[in-house]
Design a protein around this motif. Structure first.
Motif, short mmCIF file in Angstrom:
data_model
loop_
_atom_site.label_atom_id
_atom_site.label_comp_id
_atom_site.label_asym_id
_atom_site.label_seq_id
_atom_site.Cartn_x
_atom_site.Cartn_y
_atom_site.Cartn_z
N ASP A 174 -7.59 53.17 9.26
CA ASP A 174 -6.40 54.26 8.86
C ASP A 174 -5.30 53.14 8.42
N ARG A 175 -4.94 52.12 9.30
CA ARG A 175 -3.85 51.12 9.11
C ARG A 175 -4.36 50.54 7.74
N ALA A 176 -5.57 50.07 7.71
CA ALA A 176 -5.98 49.12 6.64
C ALA A 176 -5.67 49.73 5.36
N VAL A 177 -6.27 51.39 5.41
CA VAL A 177 -6.06 52.09 4.00
C VAL A 177 -4.28 52.08 3.83
N SER A 178 -3.64 52.39 4.67
CA SER A 178 -2.32 52.63 4.51
C SER A 178 -1.64 51.18 3.72
N GLN A 179 -2.06 50.29 4.50
CA GLN A 179 -1.72 48.86 3.92
C GLN A 179 -1.96 48.81 2.42
N GLU A 180 -3.19 49.25 1.93
CA GLU A 180 -3.55 49.22 0.81
C GLU A 180 -2.74 49.93 -0.08
N ARG A 181 -2.31 50.99 0.41
CA ARG A 181 -1.24 51.97 -0.61
C ARG A 181 -0.13 51.32 -0.50
N LEU A 182 0.43 50.65 0.53
CA LEU A 182 1.58 49.80 0.23
C LEU A 182 1.53 48.76 -0.90
N ALA A 183 0.51 48.07 -0.68
CA ALA A 183 0.17 47.08 -1.66
C ALA A 183 0.46 47.71 -3.08
N GLU A 184 -0.38 48.68 -3.27
CA GLU A 184 -0.34 49.40 -4.86
C GLU A 184 1.02 49.87 -5.15
N LEU A 185 1.82 50.30 -4.16
CA LEU A 185 3.11 50.57 -4.30
C LEU A 185 4.36 49.60 -4.21
N GLY A 186 3.84 48.39 -4.60
CA GLY A 186 4.68 47.02 -4.41
C GLY A 186 5.85 46.89 -4.68
N SER A 187 6.22 47.91 -5.87
CA SER A 187 7.65 47.76 -6.57
C SER A 187 8.58 48.70 -5.63
N LEU A 188 8.04 49.82 -4.70
CA LEU A 188 8.79 50.49 -3.81
C LEU A 188 8.96 50.04 -2.64
N TYR A 189 8.03 49.17 -2.27
CA TYR A 189 8.17 48.71 -0.64
C TYR A 189 7.64 47.14 -0.90
N PRO A 190 8.35 46.52 -1.76
CA PRO A 190 7.84 44.96 -1.46
C PRO A 190 7.86 44.17 -0.38
N PHE A 191 9.00 44.49 0.54
CA PHE A 191 8.97 43.56 1.89
C PHE A 191 7.62 44.12 2.51
N LEU A 192 7.51 45.26 3.06
CA LEU A 192 6.37 45.68 3.63
C LEU A 192 5.18 45.28 3.25
N GLY A 193 4.88 45.21 1.90
CA GLY A 193 3.44 44.82 1.44
C GLY A 193 3.41 43.55 1.72
N ARG A 194 4.54 42.58 1.55
CA ARG A 194 4.26 41.38 1.87
C ARG A 194 4.24 40.97 3.16
N SER A 195 4.76 41.64 4.19
CA SER A 195 4.75 41.29 5.70
C SER A 195 3.53 41.91 6.29
N ARG A 196 2.99 42.76 5.72
CA ARG A 196 1.78 43.37 6.16
C ARG A 196 1.88 43.99 7.42
N LEU A 197 3.13 44.79 7.50
CA LEU A 197 3.63 45.44 9.01
C LEU A 197 2.38 46.35 9.16
N LEU A 198 1.83 47.16 8.75
CA LEU A 198 0.93 48.00 9.10
C LEU A 198 -0.36 47.58 9.70
N LEU A 199 -0.63 46.20 9.53
CA LEU A 199 -1.77 45.44 10.08
C LEU A 199 -1.29 44.58 11.17
N ASP A 200 -0.22 44.55 11.60
CA ASP A 200 0.39 43.63 12.68
C ASP A 200 0.03 44.33 13.99
N ASP A 201 -0.96 43.86 14.78
CA ASP A 201 -1.24 44.34 15.89
C ASP A 201 -0.91 43.29 17.20
N ASP A 202 0.02 42.62 17.04
CA ASP A 202 0.23 41.50 18.36
C ASP A 202 1.33 42.24 18.91
N TRP A 203 1.02 43.22 19.77
CA TRP A 203 1.93 44.00 20.80
C TRP A 203 2.54 43.06 21.65
#
Length: 222
Positions: A174-203
């Protein structure tokens, strides 16, 4: 934890003696059994009858040692929050990290404890942790007038980090799919797309780095 005045603990109700073959009950055994039940079933899964049955005891015998289910919660919570502090205060930041790392790890092993702690009167073992934190903050140069604010800031951080980790629901897919959607919406969420926030699981690493940020604000490194 203090007992309520006139409570039942230490006094077997008249006419409710233990059965001949009933196993011996102690508060330590009650606490250990309650912790196991809470780990397996959560807060709603613990009942006095179920607890008694798990120990092979009668319910009324249980009430001879603890007043009610709330007292069992207090006992179980204080049991899991037991803390052995380093013997000497050498590095105030290191000691704070030790206290909070251990606290978070304990609550992640027993997720019910993070939900229960804010609702209970603070028991001896959590008070040991808070006293240690206060001593460390003072050693780090935090003024006494600011210690309470620092303590609650650390409390809020470790509780929030623990509850978020324990209850985080999306699967890796689910997180991978959400991150892909962020990448597709790069102009709206450019920083989140670059940082790959939704895939960061280094808790664990994120917890430590965030704690460093917080401690730098409370008392910068000297």
């Amino acid at each position: 934890m203090a007992d309520k005045a006139g409570g039942q603990r230490g006094r077997r109700p008249q006419g409710q003696d233990a059965q001949p073959n009933e196993p011996t009950l102690t508060r330590e055994r009650i606490a250990a059994t309650a912790v196991n039940m809470l780990d397996a079933k959560g807060l709603d899964g613990l009942t006095m009858r179920g607890l008694a049955e798990a120990m092979g005891s009668g319910v009324m015998s249980l009430y001879w040692h603890v007043e009610n289910k709330e007292a069992v919660f207090d006992l179980a919570l204080d049991t899991v929050l037991e803390y052995s502090a380093p013997t000497s205060l050498q590095d105030w930041r290191g000691d704070i990290v030790h206290v909070l790392d251990d606290w978070r790890a304990t609550m992640l092993r027993h997720p019910w404890s993070a939900l229960l702690l804010p609702r209970r009167v603070l028991g001896p073992n959590i008070l040991v942790r808070l006293e240690r934190l206060s001593t460390c903050l003072s050693a780090g140069g935090v003024a006494e007038a600011d210690v309470n604010a620092a303590i609650w800031s650390l409390w809020n951080y470790v509780m929030g980090a623990t509850v978020t980790r324990a209850s985080f629901g999306p699967s890796d897919a689910d997180r991978a799919v959400s991150q892909e959607r962020l990448a597709e919406l790069g102009s709206l969420y450019p920083f989140l797309g670059r940082s790959r926030l939704l895939l960061d699981d280094d808790w664990d690493g994120t917890f430590r780095r965030g704690l460093d940020f917080l401690l730098d604000g409370i008392a910068p490194k000297r």
